[in-house]
Design a protein around this motif. Structure first.
Motif, PDB file in Angstrom:
ATOM      1  N   UNK A   1       0.814  -1.214   0.000  1.00  0.00           N
ATOM      2  CA  UNK A   1       0.000   0.000   0.000  1.00  0.00           C
ATOM      3  C   UNK A   1       0.848   1.265   0.000  1.00  0.00           C
ATOM      4  N   UNK A   2       2.111   1.134   0.369  1.00  0.00           N
ATOM      5  CA  UNK A   2       2.977   2.294   0.499  1.00  0.00           C
ATOM      6  C   UNK A   2       2.912   2.939   1.862  1.00  0.00           C
ATOM      7  N   UNK A   3       2.161   2.353   2.782  1.00  0.00           N
ATOM      8  CA  UNK A   3       1.979   2.977   4.088  1.00  0.00           C
ATOM      9  C   UNK A   3       3.070   2.615   5.087  1.00  0.00           C
ATOM     10  N   UNK A   4       3.801   1.528   4.854  1.00  0.00           N
ATOM     11  CA  UNK A   4       4.808   1.081   5.804  1.00  0.00           C
ATOM     12  C   UNK A   4       6.167   0.944   5.119  1.00  0.00           C
ATOM     13  N   UNK A   5       7.213   1.273   5.879  1.00  0.00           N
ATOM     14  CA  UNK A   5       8.587   1.149   5.413  1.00  0.00           C
ATOM     15  C   UNK A   5       9.316   0.175   6.341  1.00  0.00           C
ATOM     16  N   UNK A   6      10.078  -0.728   5.750  1.00  0.00           N
ATOM     17  CA  UNK A   6      10.958  -1.607   6.520  1.00  0.00           C
ATOM     18  C   UNK A   6      12.392  -1.313   6.109  1.00  0.00           C
ATOM     19  N   UNK A   7      13.298  -1.334   7.072  1.00  0.00           N
ATOM     20  CA  UNK A   7      14.710  -1.091   6.793  1.00  0.00           C
ATOM     21  C   UNK A   7      15.552  -2.116   7.539  1.00  0.00           C
ATOM     22  N   UNK A   8      16.732  -2.319   7.014  1.00  0.00           N
ATOM     23  CA  UNK A   8      17.765  -3.074   7.717  1.00  0.00           C
ATOM     24  C   UNK A   8      18.591  -2.048   8.480  1.00  0.00           C
ATOM     25  N   UNK A   9      18.450  -2.012   9.790  1.00  0.00           N
ATOM     26  CA  UNK A   9      19.014  -0.913  10.577  1.00  0.00           C
ATOM     27  C   UNK A   9      20.214  -1.365  11.394  1.00  0.00           C
ATOM     28  N   UNK A  10      21.250  -0.550  11.323  1.00  0.00           N
ATOM     29  CA  UNK A  10      22.443  -0.777  12.131  1.00  0.00           C
ATOM     30  C   UNK A  10      22.360  -0.018  13.443  1.00  0.00           C
ATOM     31  N   UNK A  11      21.238   0.667  13.656  1.00  0.00           N
ATOM     32  CA  UNK A  11      21.012   1.374  14.906  1.00  0.00           C
ATOM     33  C   UNK A  11      21.824   2.641  15.032  1.00  0.00           C
ATOM     34  N   UNK A  12      21.897   3.143  16.247  1.00  0.00           N
ATOM     35  CA  UNK A  12      22.585   4.403  16.514  1.00  0.00           C
ATOM     36  C   UNK A  12      23.972   4.207  17.103  1.00  0.00           C
ATOM     37  N   UNK A  13      24.344   2.973  17.357  1.00  0.00           N
ATOM     38  CA  UNK A  13      25.671   2.720  17.899  1.00  0.00           C
ATOM     39  C   UNK A  13      26.748   2.775  16.835  1.00  0.00           C
ATOM     40  N   UNK A  14      27.988   2.774  17.266  1.00  0.00           N
ATOM     41  CA  UNK A  14      29.107   2.786  16.333  1.00  0.00           C
ATOM     42  C   UNK A  14      29.295   1.410  15.717  1.00  0.00           C
ATOM     43  N   UNK A  15      29.885   1.432  14.538  1.00  0.00           N
ATOM     44  CA  UNK A  15      30.201   0.194  13.842  1.00  0.00           C
ATOM     45  C   UNK A  15      31.175  -0.631  14.675  1.00  0.00           C
ATOM     46  N   UNK A  16      30.901  -1.923  14.788  1.00  0.00           N
ATOM     47  CA  UNK A  16      31.724  -2.810  15.598  1.00  0.00           C
ATOM     48  C   UNK A  16      32.722  -3.610  14.767  1.00  0.00           C
ATOM     49  N   UNK A  17      32.774  -3.340  13.481  1.00  0.00           N
ATOM     50  CA  UNK A  17      33.682  -4.077  12.626  1.00  0.00           C
ATOM     51  C   UNK A  17      33.029  -5.211  11.881  1.00  0.00           C
ATOM     52  N   UNK A  18      31.708  -5.414  12.069  1.00  0.00           N
ATOM     53  CA  UNK A  18      31.015  -6.479  11.346  1.00  0.00           C
ATOM     54  C   UNK A  18      30.974  -6.135   9.862  1.00  0.00           C
ATOM     55  N   UNK A  19      31.155  -7.149   9.052  1.00  0.00           N
ATOM     56  CA  UNK A  19      31.283  -6.901   7.624  1.00  0.00           C
ATOM     57  C   UNK A  19      30.572  -7.969   6.804  1.00  0.00           C
ATOM     58  N   UNK A  20      30.912  -9.217   7.010  1.00  0.00           N
ATOM     59  CA  UNK A  20      30.323 -10.273   6.196  1.00  0.00           C
ATOM     60  C   UNK A  20      28.867 -10.503   6.567  1.00  0.00           C
ATOM     61  N   UNK A  21      28.613 -10.640   7.832  1.00  0.00           N
ATOM     62  CA  UNK A  21      27.230 -10.750   8.313  1.00  0.00           C
ATOM     63  C   UNK A  21      26.976  -9.545   9.211  1.00  0.00           C
ATOM     64  N   UNK A  22      26.254  -8.563   8.703  1.00  0.00           N
ATOM     65  CA  UNK A  22      26.033  -7.330   9.447  1.00  0.00           C
ATOM     66  C   UNK A  22      25.104  -7.575  10.637  1.00  0.00           C
TER      67      UNK A  22
END
Length: 745
Positions: A245-266
């Motif tokens: 419908x266009x009413x909802x958005x889904x995202x893959x979110x890394x959140x508000x924290x700093x990157x921990x070095x994850x790369x292959x499997x985020x």
């Protein structure tokens, strides 16, 4: 300088008379405070001729100076103004060459097929692919435009950075979508209900090691539309998906924290929010990526499972646990769900099959149906997407060697530069270095299966082979000799016990005429070679030449640890160790040195701050005599945690020795790595800073690994680079799948 002095009025009426004066009046007409400290200018006619330590503070008021101080005060103003002018002109300038992993070979275009009612009927006889893009550059990560049948929105590199484009029926060329934000990185566009949703990287985060990626919205039916950030400030969002419908958005979110070095499997989570109110975010899955909607209530996503297989999962937005959909034994990636509820399309990797293919997975029967393997069995296919009515299935792949469009990998390819006075070009090869006059460029090949040492004209029009064997890397053209190049012969990134040698390659520069330019792999330039390092001393690599051409600094593992050494550039090291000087020493890794053009400093990468870890490298400087060794503290790297995270490599100096250019991981991950060909992107963006670490500027922002840069000023021929008729190698679509994505589980 003239404008500055026009704001200073010197009332020296009394000084024009012959009467003794008690002072002069200086009037400032601006409202700023100017401090001149330690001007270090010499007072003219001073018998001592010493440096003056006087501190003059100038404010927006009238001050009185003794007569003998007036001339010195003006000298201070001149000195400060010149210093200010130098700072203004200190923005990086010149031409930068660099290499990127994979993308010159991609040749991606967007394709789709009409789905038959029975997917078993898919074959080359019954199905024909529709190509939606025009074969220019690399085009990927597409989606159908709902109210325009057959039209797609996609990402393209044709402008020299990742920008958004659309196709329109009746028009042969795609149209650029101007999103209203100034960014060199856009990704994952979706158009729904005349609204454009996309990822952009135009807002710099407030701290290092956090991705610049966030999700935005713009009205697609208006020429000028206000862009709205949907991701909260400080939050990293990737891979947006819009519900039916266009009413909802889904995202893959890394959140508000700093990157921990994850790369292959985020370490991302699936977050859902209303398009009308993005502040109402809700985590529906704690670990997952690449969400896709079935209707408005069901989400599918991928994650790596504990048994080692990437699989697709299903969850209801209203709540409840996520359930595994695709079985072990096959990697199922980047899902796309059909809104009719029948299918998910996935990119698969299967044991014994080297290519990634698109398959349909029927949800009711839990059965896979191959699609692209029947059409193009020897090509990789990526990131499927459905039309709104579920009748068409799209993806991107290499367009093919005989397809209409770009068919050449150019020797040099312009790349958009975020800095006004910097020209950036991607080189088809690795480790470029400029000849003394800048007319030629030495490059290495891809280290495995093509010529190891070559020369390009600096306009990219001609190429010559000097050494045709592979396993050659890291070129350094002598600044003092037009026909001498230094390089490393042997395997790259191996242990201290591996045999790698520094070689001096000499040739007659007059042999580089157009009649001998490379037209096939058999044409070579005659060279003479000399080993500068002893064969019993292992792993000598990454040469860099002193400005006078007399010395070479390089990295060697001869003591069991990789440290830096300096050797005579003509005679090399003798049998008894003469002719060589050890520059650094310790049980750590010092590597990739670069000698400054003014001869004063050598920059290099090192883990000496934490020798137990080979993952973190800081940027260091040392004088050629071994004194003054220090770590460069990059602007924004303010804590011990910041410094511990640094991975800085491939450093080189600007032509004026005032800037450092290098690759770093400060910008974290820009996209889901598993969604594309092999990359090491988190430490593959180019940055520049002043030698003292200030003025940090990001030069590349993409999902590719960029590296091995070279920097030169005044190379006029680069400005004559022709884009109309590129010269290079045939585009064959040869690139690697993620080397860590193994099916031998």
């Amino acid at each position: 300088m003239q404008n500055l002095f026009s704001k200073i009025v010197v009332d020296n009426a009394m000084t024009r008379s012959k009467q003794p004066t008690h002072g002069a009046l200086i009037h400032l007409t601006n409202n700023t405070t100017q401090k001149i400290k330690n001007c270090n200018s010499k007072v003219p006619n001073s018998k001592s001729n010493s440096l003056c330590p006087t501190h003059h503070t100038i404010t927006a008021s009238t001050i009185t100076l003794p007569p003998h101080s007036l001339s010195h005060f003006i000298l201070c103003i001149i000195h400060q103004t010149k210093s200010l002018c130098r700072q203004i002109k200190m923005d990086p300038e010149g031409k930068i060459l660099f290499a990127s992993v994979g993308i010159p070979y991609f040749g991606f275009d967007i394709f789709s097929i009409s789905l038959p009612s029975n997917p078993s009927d898919i074959s080359t006889e019954s199905i024909s692919e529709t190509r939606h893009t025009d074969g220019v550059s690399a085009n990927f990560n597409a989606g159908f435009i709902d109210d325009e049948p057959g039209s797609v929105v996609f990402v393209s590199e044709r402008s020299g950075s990742s920008q958004l484009y659309r196709t329109r029926s009746g028009k042969s060329e795609p149209e650029r979508i101007f999103t209203g934000v100034n960014s060199i990185f856009h990704d994952r566009p979706t158009i729904k209900n005349q609204r454009l949703y996309f990822v952009s990287a135009h807002e710099k985060p407030s701290e290092p090691y956090k991705s610049w990626a966030a999700v935005y919205e713009a009205r697609f039916d208006r020429e000028k539309s206000q862009v709205v950030r949907l991701s909260p400030v400080g939050t990293v969002d990737l891979s947006p998906a819009v519900s039916q419908s266009g009413e909802l958005i889904a995202v893959s979110s890394h959140g508000s924290g700093r990157w921990k070095g994850d790369f292959r499997e985020l370490e991302t989570e699936i977050v859902v929010f209303p398009a009308a109110d993005p502040t109402k975010r809700r985590v529906v899955v704690g670990l997952g990526g690449w969400p896709t909607w079935q209707g408005d209530s069901v989400l599918f996503f991928h994650r790596k499972v504990e048994d080692g297989w990437w699989s697709v999962y299903r969850c209801d937005v209203s709540g409840g646990p996520a359930t595994r959909v695709t079985p072990p034994g096959v990697h199922a990636l980047t899902p796309a769900a059909s809104h009719d509820g029948r299918w998910i399309a996935v990119a698969t990797r299967r044991k014994g099959r080297p290519h990634r293919h698109i398959e349909l997975f029927e949800l009711k029967t839990e059965q896979f149906y191959p699609v692209t393997e029947k059409l193009n069995p020897t090509l990789h296919h990526y990131n499927p997407f459905f039309s709104a009515n579920s009748e068409r299935l799209g993806y991107h792949r290499f367009r093919g060697e005989s397809a209409k469009g770009d068919s050449i990998v150019p020797h040099l390819q312009p790349v958009y530069s975020p800095v006004k006075n910097l020209r950036m070009l991607r080189v088809h090869g690795t480790f470029p270095s400029f000849s003394p006059d800048g007319d030629l460029i030495a490059i290495n090949g891809n280290l495995t299966d093509n010529a190891g040492l070559m020369i390009l004209k600096s306009d990219g029009s001609k190429r010559w082979i000097l050494m045709d064997q592979p396993l050659i890397f890291a070129t350094a053209w002598s600044p003092a000799e037009s026909g001498v190049i230094f390089t490393s012969v042997g395997p790259i990134f191996e242990s201290v016990k591996s045999t790698v040698q520094i070689v001096r390659v000499s040739f007659n520069i007059s042999d580089l005429d157009d009649s001998k330019a490379l037209t096939n792999e058999k044409n070579k330039i005659t060279v003479s070679t000399k080993l500068l390092t002893r064969t019993d001393k292992g792993n000598n690599a990454f040469p860099s030449c002193s400005p006078d051409g007399k010395k070479i600094v390089f990295r060697s593992g001869r003591t069991g640890y990789k440290n830096l050494y300096i050797v005579d550039s003509v005679n090399g090291e003798g049998e008894n160790g003469e002719g060589i000087f050890r520059l650094t020493e310790g049980d750590w890794i010092d590597t990739m040195p670069s000698w400054s053009p003014d001869g004063e400093l050598i920059a290099f990468s090192s883990n000496r701050h934490n020798p137990a870890s080979a993952d973190g490298f800081g940027l260091y400087l040392v004088r050629p005599d071994g004194t003054g060794l220090r770590r460069v503290h990059i602007e924004g790297q303010d804590t011990d945690a910041d410094l511990a995270m640094e991975r800085i490599n491939h450093v080189c100096f600007s032509p004026d020795s005032k800037w450092l250019l290098f690759t770093a991981n400060f910008g974290a991950v820009m996209a889901e790595t598993v969604s594309g060909p092999n990359q090491f992107q988190p430490y593959g963006d180019l940055y520049a800073c002043r030698v003292d670490g200030s003025g940090l500027v990001r030069l590349t922002c993409n999902q590719y690994e960029n590296g091995t840069p070279a920097w030169k000023s005044g190379v006029a021929s680069l400005d004559e680079l022709s884009l109309a008729e590129p010269t290079g190698d045939k585009l064959r679509g040869q690139f690697d799948e993620p080397l860590w994505l193994s099916s031998d589980i």
